[in-house]
Design an enzyme around this catalytic site. Structure first.
Site, mmCIF file in Angstrom:
data_model
loop_
_atom_site.group_PDB
_atom_site.id
_atom_site.type_symbol
_atom_site.label_atom_id
_atom_site.label_comp_id
_atom_site.label_asym_id
_atom_site.label_seq_id
_atom_site.Cartn_x
_atom_site.Cartn_y
_atom_site.Cartn_z
ATOM 1 N N ASN A 67 -5.160 5.957 -7.274
ATOM 2 C CA ASN A 67 -5.792 7.294 -7.301
ATOM 3 C C ASN A 67 -4.843 8.282 -7.982
ATOM 4 O OD1 ASN A 67 -4.163 6.893 -5.058
ATOM 5 N ND2 ASN A 67 -5.372 8.189 -3.701
ATOM 6 N N ASP A 102 1.048 2.862 3.745
ATOM 7 C CA ASP A 102 0.177 3.893 3.174
ATOM 8 C C ASP A 102 0.988 5.162 2.906
ATOM 9 O OD1 ASP A 102 -2.015 5.202 2.160
ATOM 10 O OD2 ASP A 102 -3.055 5.432 4.069
ATOM 11 N N ARG A 152 2.075 8.508 -6.938
ATOM 12 C CA ARG A 152 1.590 9.812 -7.442
ATOM 13 C C ARG A 152 1.782 10.064 -8.936
ATOM 14 N NH1 ARG A 152 -1.706 10.449 -3.254
ATOM 15 N NH2 ARG A 152 -0.761 11.299 -1.362
ATOM 16 N N ASN A 187 -5.595 9.527 6.655
ATOM 17 C CA ASN A 187 -6.906 8.902 6.630
ATOM 18 C C ASN A 187 -6.758 7.406 6.388
ATOM 19 O OD1 ASN A 187 -9.693 8.692 6.597
ATOM 20 N ND2 ASN A 187 -9.863 9.107 4.416
ATOM 21 N N HIS A 199 0.839 -1.213 0.000
ATOM 22 C CA HIS A 199 0.000 0.000 0.000
ATOM 23 C C HIS A 199 0.867 1.254 0.000
ATOM 24 C CE1 HIS A 199 -4.023 1.847 1.486
ATOM 25 N NE2 HIS A 199 -3.274 2.789 0.938
ATOM 26 N N ASP A 220 -8.777 2.822 -3.681
ATOM 27 C CA ASP A 220 -8.210 3.419 -2.477
ATOM 28 C C ASP A 220 -8.327 4.937 -2.494
ATOM 29 O OD1 ASP A 220 -6.744 3.096 0.051
ATOM 30 O OD2 ASP A 220 -5.323 4.386 -0.981
ATOM 31 N N HIS A 270 -10.464 0.354 0.644
ATOM 32 C CA HIS A 270 -10.449 1.498 1.558
ATOM 33 C C HIS A 270 -11.874 1.604 2.094
ATOM 34 C CE1 HIS A 270 -9.529 5.853 2.608
ATOM 35 N NE2 HIS A 270 -10.855 5.845 2.607
#
Length: 425
Positions: A93, A302, A63, A275, A59, A150, A177
């Site tokens: 994402n 994460d 980017r 988060n 995880h 996620d 998520h």
């Protein structure tokens, strides 16, 4: 190059053995010099160090494409190597997010050209991570490690059932998520004592564990392989514990910061905002119990870099996410192993063996296997200084803390990708 790594304690067959490792043509060829060892071995002495199979992180956020001002696949993967990781799974994402073969190729082309370690992409569950239409799961299946939206919880029960059935047909994992948007109430840190004392809006524990509960019922119904991302609450631990007893095919992860901090450790600084949020002491202790009894299968970071500006706006207004690849091993070793909460062997199970078995990535240290390995000096202490990170992100709750366990070298496919004072080109 061919190497002999000598005088280290090597993790072989789930135990540490004093030995040497010979590496040739990218593979482990023996655990001591032999008559068949090639000539011209480059000798590296690692006395007082351990050599372990390369760590795995299922995880991370690299980017790219879309947000390369925060991180690139090159900088993020080099940070992974600096932290002892040889394989990472990167979340989808992105912009464009990998919801089709064409969009996924934009990401994999960058990975193939710039990654310093093994990087395995996730595909999205839904188109644009909107939770409305299935992504091209079948088309992407052979080139992704699993499917995840996620950063966003799948809100619709029916849509998640549809996604699980599709993943089941493809023999792929759904990595979720879990966040029920209807229960967020504008929160941005844990809804607990610190939030109350400092007039912050809180994120309820229910927003996490209620959706996990729903998904576990759907996973039981569909037979899907299901993985829960970054759990943070005591209720999450318990519902997953019971689901495992009921035969649900579920694994889960937590992150070092949830095991080490509680919400009363927060500071009015964006480096404490992520988060899900850091939660109460009772949650932290329940997560440790989950580690000890096997409910929690793995520790992931994460790793979520943002720009300095995006993280400079305090708890309320900073973006959510902290970096973790370069502190994860030492944080767990310092706070859980050296304090006798878990053994070093258990740490490696959580950060290498279990993710390898569940996600089908990484290798063991065995003759004939790829030489994906890392070297740590467990006795060396350092102070966490984000300015020394190789990631472009700087926000970490561990800043300024003293920790043990310094990565001395990381090797991927027999090539040194990180070495103290040297990065092989």
């Amino acid at each position: 190059m061919n190497y002999i790594l000598s005088q280290a304690d090597i993790f072989i067959d789930n135990r540490f053995v004093k030995s040497d490792i010979c590496v040739s043509d990218g593979r482990v060829i023996s655990f001591s010099p032999s008559f068949n060892s090639p000539s011209g071995l480059s000798a590296l002495n690692y006395n007082n160090c351990i050599i372990i199979p390369g760590l795995l992180d299922v995880h991370v956020h690299l980017r790219e494409p879309g947000f390369s001002y925060k991180e690139t696949i090159e900088t993020g993967s080099l940070a992974a190597a600096h932290g002892g990781f040889t394989s990472v799974c990167c979340m989808p994402n992105l912009k464009p997010c990998p919801d089709s073969v064409e969009k996924l190729k934009k990401e994999t082309d960058i990975i193939n050209n710039t990654a310093k370690v093994n990087v395995y992409p996730y595909g999205t569950i839904s188109v644009n991570e909107e939770g409305k239409a299935l992504s091209d799961m079948e088309g992407m299946c052979g080139n992704v490690v699993a499917f995840s939206d996620d950063g966003r919880g799948v809100q619709s029960d029916d849509f998640m059932r549809e996604a699980m059935l599709k993943a089941k047909s493809l023999n792929k994992i759904i990595a979720a998520h879990c966040e029920d948007n209807s229960l967020l109430d504008g929160g941005y840190i844990h809804k607990g004592e610190y939030a109350s004392l400092h007039n912050h809006r809180g994120i309820s524990s229910e927003s996490e564990y209620k959706q996990i509960e729903r998904d576990l019922n759907l996973a039981y119904e569909t037979g899907c392989k299901y993985h829960v991302c970054h759990i943070s609450t005591k209720e999450s631990v318990e519902v997953i514990r019971q689901a495992k007893k009921s035969g649900v095919d579920v694994t889960c992860e937590t992150a070092p910061h949830y095991l080490i901090f509680n919400d009363m450790d927060l500071q009015e600084d964006g480096r404490f905002k992520m988060n899900p949020p850091i939660r109460s002491e009772s949650d932290r202790l329940a997560l440790i119990d989950g580690i000890l009894d096997g409910t929690i299968d793995m520790i992931a970071t994460d790793h979520a870099p943002h720009s300095k500006e995006e993280k400079s706006k305090g708890l309320k207004d900073s973006l959510m996410g902290v970096v973790g690849l370069e502190t994860s091993f030492s944080a767990v070793y310092t706070h859980l192993v050296k304090t006798n909460i878990i053994t070093l062997e258990k740490q490696l199970e959580l950060m290498q063996t279990n993710p390898r078995k569940r996600f089908g990535i990484g290798t063991e240290l065995k003759v004939g296997e790829k030489a994906d390995l890392t070297v740590f000096n467990l006795n060396e202490e350092y102070t966490v200084n984000p300015n020394e990170f190789l990631t472009m992100g700087r926000a970490t709750p561990f800043e300024g803390m003293k920790m043990f366990g310094v990565c001395k070298m990381t090797m991927v496919n027999g090539r040194i990708v990180w070495q103290e004072n040297l990065t092989e080109k």
